[in-house]
Design a protein around this motif. Structure first.
Motif, PDB file in Angstrom:
ATOM      1  N   VAL A 280       0.886  -1.160   0.000  1.00  0.00           N
ATOM      2  CA  VAL A 280       0.000   0.000   0.000  1.00  0.00           C
ATOM      3  C   VAL A 280       0.922   1.207   0.000  1.00  0.00           C
ATOM      4  O   VAL A 280       1.545   1.516   1.026  1.00  0.00           O
ATOM      5  N   GLY A 281       1.028   1.870  -1.142  1.00  0.00           N
ATOM      6  CA  GLY A 281       2.069   2.890  -1.267  1.00  0.00           C
ATOM      7  C   GLY A 281       3.427   2.227  -1.152  1.00  0.00           C
ATOM      8  O   GLY A 281       3.739   1.266  -1.877  1.00  0.00           O
ATOM      9  N   ASN A 282       4.262   2.695  -0.223  1.00  0.00           N
ATOM     10  CA  ASN A 282       5.578   2.104  -0.007  1.00  0.00           C
ATOM     11  C   ASN A 282       5.599   1.134   1.176  1.00  0.00           C
ATOM     12  O   ASN A 282       6.678   0.687   1.589  1.00  0.00           O
ATOM     13  N   ASP A 283       4.437   0.846   1.745  1.00  0.00           N
ATOM     14  CA  ASP A 283       4.356  -0.001   2.929  1.00  0.00           C
ATOM     15  C   ASP A 283       3.848  -1.384   2.549  1.00  0.00           C
ATOM     16  O   ASP A 283       2.757  -1.509   1.969  1.00  0.00           O
ATOM     17  N   PHE A 284       4.613  -2.394   2.915  1.00  0.00           N
ATOM     18  CA  PHE A 284       4.160  -3.764   2.699  1.00  0.00           C
ATOM     19  C   PHE A 284       3.183  -4.114   3.824  1.00  0.00           C
ATOM     20  O   PHE A 284       3.502  -3.956   5.012  1.00  0.00           O
ATOM     21  N   CYS A 285       1.981  -4.583   3.459  1.00  0.00           N
ATOM     22  CA  CYS A 285       0.901  -4.733   4.437  1.00  0.00           C
ATOM     23  C   CYS A 285       0.266  -6.115   4.351  1.00  0.00           C
ATOM     24  O   CYS A 285       0.230  -6.745   3.291  1.00  0.00           O
ATOM     25  N   TYR A 286      -0.247  -6.544   5.492  1.00  0.00           N
ATOM     26  CA  TYR A 286      -1.122  -7.702   5.559  1.00  0.00           C
ATOM     27  C   TYR A 286      -2.563  -7.225   5.373  1.00  0.00           C
ATOM     28  O   TYR A 286      -2.987  -6.252   5.997  1.00  0.00           O
ATOM     29  N   ARG A 287      -3.288  -7.944   4.552  1.00  0.00           N
ATOM     30  CA  ARG A 287      -4.711  -7.636   4.366  1.00  0.00           C
ATOM     31  C   ARG A 287      -5.541  -8.659   5.151  1.00  0.00           C
ATOM     32  O   ARG A 287      -5.389  -9.870   4.978  1.00  0.00           O
ATOM     33  N   ILE A 288      -6.415  -8.158   5.997  1.00  0.00           N
ATOM     34  CA  ILE A 288      -7.293  -9.004   6.806  1.00  0.00           C
ATOM     35  C   ILE A 288      -8.738  -8.600   6.550  1.00  0.00           C
ATOM     36  O   ILE A 288      -9.101  -7.427   6.705  1.00  0.00           O
ATOM     37  N   ASP A 289      -9.554  -9.563   6.138  1.00  0.00           N
ATOM     38  CA  ASP A 289     -10.989  -9.337   5.979  1.00  0.00           C
ATOM     39  C   ASP A 289     -11.696  -9.745   7.272  1.00  0.00           C
ATOM     40  O   ASP A 289     -11.243 -10.633   7.997  1.00  0.00           O
ATOM     41  N   PHE A 290     -12.817  -9.098   7.552  1.00  0.00           N
ATOM     42  CA  PHE A 290     -13.536  -9.396   8.794  1.00  0.00           C
ATOM     43  C   PHE A 290     -15.035  -9.181   8.589  1.00  0.00           C
ATOM     44  O   PHE A 290     -15.455  -8.429   7.694  1.00  0.00           O
ATOM     45  N   PHE A 291     -15.827  -9.837   9.403  1.00  0.00           N
ATOM     46  CA  PHE A 291     -17.270  -9.609   9.411  1.00  0.00           C
ATOM     47  C   PHE A 291     -17.812 -10.026  10.777  1.00  0.00           C
ATOM     48  O   PHE A 291     -17.197 -10.829  11.486  1.00  0.00           O
ATOM     49  N   PRO A 292     -18.971  -9.485  11.191  1.00  0.00           N
ATOM     50  CA  PRO A 292     -19.486  -9.762  12.543  1.00  0.00           C
ATOM     51  C   PRO A 292     -20.010 -11.182  12.673  1.00  0.00           C
ATOM     52  O   PRO A 292     -20.564 -11.751  11.738  1.00  0.00           O
TER      53      PRO A 292
END
Length: 838
Positions: A280-292
């Motif tokens: 994300v831009g210059n940041d390496f990120c973990y993507r986490i999906d969530f729901f109630p």
């Protein structure tokens, strides 16, 4: 041989080189695609959407404006776009060229499938634990202070215009007016009617420990149907009201408490899935999906991105849909991107909020969009406490600007649709039928009808029917800011056809200062009231209940002539003070008498009196926010601190005909408590002590409620005038469970009913010196109306009920637990009320 070998090698190399030269243009040709991803229903950008060439590993995500660019040298023919909560979409691609392809994604109304976890721990949990362990560095609350320039854009549209609603006469006239400028439609092809569009540039200041905030509005451009350019609404369109910190365990949105997906207790409410890792831009990120876990909880569906290096929240996209236990709302969507500061904490860079309301009957819905962009961050530049005394300040020239200013200071350009919206709103404001309806709506909301520099009203008091006056008619007025920005003149006249008496009142306010607020007021009134009903205590917080006190059987009614002079001033850090000098002449319309000195055997029975008193009051409300509506200051309430009041009253005998000298102390503390998934509570503790002998109309007459309708200002199983005290302490408590219990009952959760509980406890008494001055008969021999008082036992009533019945109804059941032997006692009662709540 060697020569032949060299020749052959040369020829081979040459042929190979020529072949490479011939095919290199093909190998170097790239497929480059750019475009924008938007919501097919609202037209809003979809940030963080996944964009990938089909059957390849080449992919990217959209930025905060929903834009993307992707390139590859592989041979590709299809581009795929997907995002949680939307139906994925494919479009063909021409290989080897640069092209623009836009996508409109439709929301996926199908319920999310269950996440299946295999043996071992969910990998998302370890990442979330590390996010929590780094909270003390990444959360903005760990900064001493921070500030930034904020550009905020607010848009409100009428949407969900069906064929049936388009047949409405008013909607037809509106469409005729806007069609002369142009038509704005959503991506679904249905027309949208803009009614409000604003832009604000401001400087935001925040301070932690204590939590203080100030917004200085530099420029504000406000265009709305029926609104002036310098409307009070401009104070609500700045960045102050778009603050969302997902590091908080609970977030207040539309006055409801939502659990954050990164709350310390998030695993109780949410399912998580580690679905991807990406830049994300210059940041390496973990993507986490969530729901109630429970679809009706006040929780979100969505996606968050956590940086691998700092374990900080980089960006987040959350949605609340119509399945949540909310009224009138189809969808809430919040998207936020954060940026790293030199101090280590992350601050919001861009935030987009969408609130989509549903149709009600044949009425269309409303779509509200809020966008804020921040820049020029400064951290840990601590300002003194006095700097934050004013929550929202508006520069003197905030509404004076030219187009060049906005071209320079907008953080992003307006879209073509937004430019058309400005023209459409101007056209609507010039349409007579629109101005008429705008005036009607303003009258309903504010209670007054504006007529030039004067407002006529309030309309709730125009008519009443009661036992003393018969038909009561009243007409009042007040001047507005068009008359003066400092002086407010007000008055009213009333007449009863039964008693054939004229009543009237007049007052003048002079605003000494707006920052901080200071005001002096002079009032006089000749009118009718009843024992236990105090206009100054009821008119502000229980406006409808106060208007209702003029209907029906008036208990122990009296005429009064009341004059007062008061001075109010706002003080630093949430304090305010008020001093009032008041004289009131009491003329009872019921059998009343008292003995001024019961020791004097020759004392004359009195049946009326004059009371002159000097009151000093101090109030503390630490985080209360205000807006200025013309010449009035309106409270938006407190966030988490209690409201504390203390008042001292001195009775002034022989001054301005005063008959009594006395001392009186009063105090109260009240607070709203946010209790997470358990709901919300409100409590108030109040008390008073009168040190001297006084006739009972000047003591505390506890307000009983004998009507069918519920009131927070009264005891709902107490009779009128049942208890009077010269000293008391009381507790009033209410708890709203929201959907905590009923959401988990299969057959009940669809109704969206909500449980509530309440309790009122009163402890006090009457000293003998105040009982002894009430005779059995008056000077004419008529029996004097008596009163009851509390003994050593408290008065206690408890209640429970259901609210949100058909969205507006509330039913409370009350049990009276003490003083059950009193005459005409209601041991159990049912009260009804109506309220508009989300």
């Amino acid at each position: 041989m060697f020569g032949q070998f060299c020749f052959k090698r040369f020829v081979t190399i040459s042929i190979s080189f020529l072949f490479l030269l011939s095919v290199s243009p093909l190998l170097a040709q790239q497929t480059v695609v750019s475009g924008k991803i938007t919501d097919a229903e609202t037209g809003d950008a979809i940030p963080f959407a996944n964009v990938i060439f089909k059957n390849t590993s080449t992919g990217t995500t959209t930025n905060f404006e929903g834009q993307y660019e992707i390139a590859t040298e592989e041979r590709v023919d299809t581009l795929v776009v997907s995002y949680i909560g939307y139906i994925y979409k494919e479009k063909p691609v021409q290989a080897g060229i640069t092209q623009v392809i836009n996508f409109q994604l439709s929301p996926d109304v199908v319920s999310l499938q269950e996440v299946v976890f295999y043996a071992g721990e969910n990998p998302a949990f370890e990442i979330l634990r590390k996010l929590q362990s780094h909270r003390n560095v990444n959360d903005r609350k760990n900064l001493e202070a921070y500030e930034y320039e904020s550009y905020t854009k607010t848009e409100i549209d009428i949407n969900h215009l069906t064929e049936k609603s388009l047949q409405n006469k008013l909607i037809k006239k509106v469409m005729e007016a806007v069609d002369s400028v142009g038509r704005v439609t959503g991506d679904d092809g249905r027309p949208v009617i803009p009614v409000f569009l604003s832009e604000t540039v401001s400087r935001m200041y925040h301070r932690n420990n204590p939590d203080l905030q100030r917004e200085n509005v530099i420029k504000a451009k406000v265009n709305g149907v029926g609104l002036e350019a310098d409307s009070w609404l401009s104070q609500l369109t700045g960045s102050s009201f778009q603050q969302y910190n997902f590091y908080n365990n609970w977030m207040n949105i539309v006055d409801k408490e939502f659990v954050s997906p990164i709350a310390t207790t998030g695993r109780i409410y949410y399912e998580y899935e580690l679905s991807d890792s990406t830049y994300v831009g210059n940041d390496f990120c973990y993507r986490i999906d969530f729901f109630p876990k429970s679809e009706q909880d006040l929780a979100f569906n969505g996606t968050l991105w956590i940086t691998q290096k700092e374990y900080a929240l980089r960006q987040i996209d959350v949605t609340v849909d119509e399945r949540a236990n909310l009224n009138y709302i189809d969808k809430i969507k919040i998207q936020q991107e954060l940026t790293l500061t030199p101090a280590g904490a992350w601050l919001p860079l861009k935030t987009r909020v969408l609130i989509d309301t549903e149709e009600i009957g044949n009425l269309p819905g409303l779509l509200a969009k809020f966008y804020s962009s921040n820049r020029d961050f400064v951290v840990n530049d601590l300002k003194p406490g006095r700097f934050y005394e004013t929550d929202v300040s508006v520069e003197e020239l905030a509404y004076q600007f030219d187009s060049a200013y906005w071209q320079e200071h907008r953080h992003e350009r307006l879209t073509e649709g937004e430019l058309v919206m400005y023209a459409m709103i101007d056209t609507l404001n010039k349409t007579p039928v629109i101005r008429t309806y705008a005036t009607i709506i303003d009258t309903i909301i504010n209670g007054y009808k504006p007529v030039g520099d004067v407002d006529i009203g309030p309309y709730l008091f125009l008519y009443a029917l009661n036992s003393e006056e018969g038909h009561r008619f009243r007409l009042g007025f007040r001047t507005n800011s068009g008359f003066s920005s400092h002086w407010v003149l007000r008055g009213y006249g009333a007449y009863g056809t039964g008693d054939q008496r004229f009543k009237y009142g007049a007052g003048v306010d002079f605003i000494l200062s707006r920052t901080p607020w200071a005001q002096i007021s002079v009032d006089y009134a000749h009118d009718l009231s009843q024992i236990g009903v105090y206009a100054e205590d009821l008119s502000e917080d229980n406006y409808i209940f106060y208007a209702g006190t003029f209907f029906g059987d008036l208990s122990r009614a009296y005429l009064y002539d009341r004059s007062s002079l008061s001075l109010f001033r706002q003080l630093p850090i949430g304090f305010s003070s008020k001093i009032t000098l008041r004289q009131e002449k009491f003329n009872p319309l019921f059998n009343f008498a008292y003995v001024k000195d019961p020791i004097d055997q020759n004392a004359i029975l009195e049946d009326r009196f004059t009371n002159t008193e000097l009151m000093t009051e101090i109030r503390f409300a630490r985080d209360e926010e205000f807006i200025q509506q013309g010449n009035r200051r309106v409270s938006l309430g407190t966030v988490k601190w209690p409201v504390v009041k203390a008042r001292y009253t001195l009775g002034l005998e022989n001054l301005l005909e005063g008959d009594f000298r006395y001392h009186k102390l009063e105090g109260s503390i009240s607070q709203d408590l946010k209790m997470g998934f358990l709901g919300t509570s409100h409590y108030e503790i109040e008390g008073s002590y009168i040190f001297n002998r006084l006739p009972y109309p000047l003591l505390e007459v506890h307000l009983g409620n004998e009507s069918l309708f519920y009131s927070t200002a009264a005891y709902n199983t107490m009779n009128r005038n049942e208890f009077i005290s010269d000293h008391y302490v009381a507790l009033h408590y209410q708890h709203h469970f929201q959907g905590f219990i009923l959401n988990r009952i299969p057959l009940m959760k669809k109704l969206k009913w909500r449980l509530l509980a309440s309790a009122n406890v009163l402890y006090g008494g009457m000293r003998e010196e105040n009982r002894s001055i009430l005779p059995e008969t008056d000077s004419q021999g008529n029996p004097v109306d008596g009163f009851g008082f509390l003994d050593h036992r408290p008065f206690v009533e408890v209640g429970y009920g259901i609210e949100n019945i058909f969205r507006i109804g509330r039913i409370d059941a009350f049990h009276r637990l003490t003083y059950l032997d009193n005459p005409n006692v209601t041991k159990f009662g049912i009260k009804i009320s109506f309220q508009l709540i989300l």
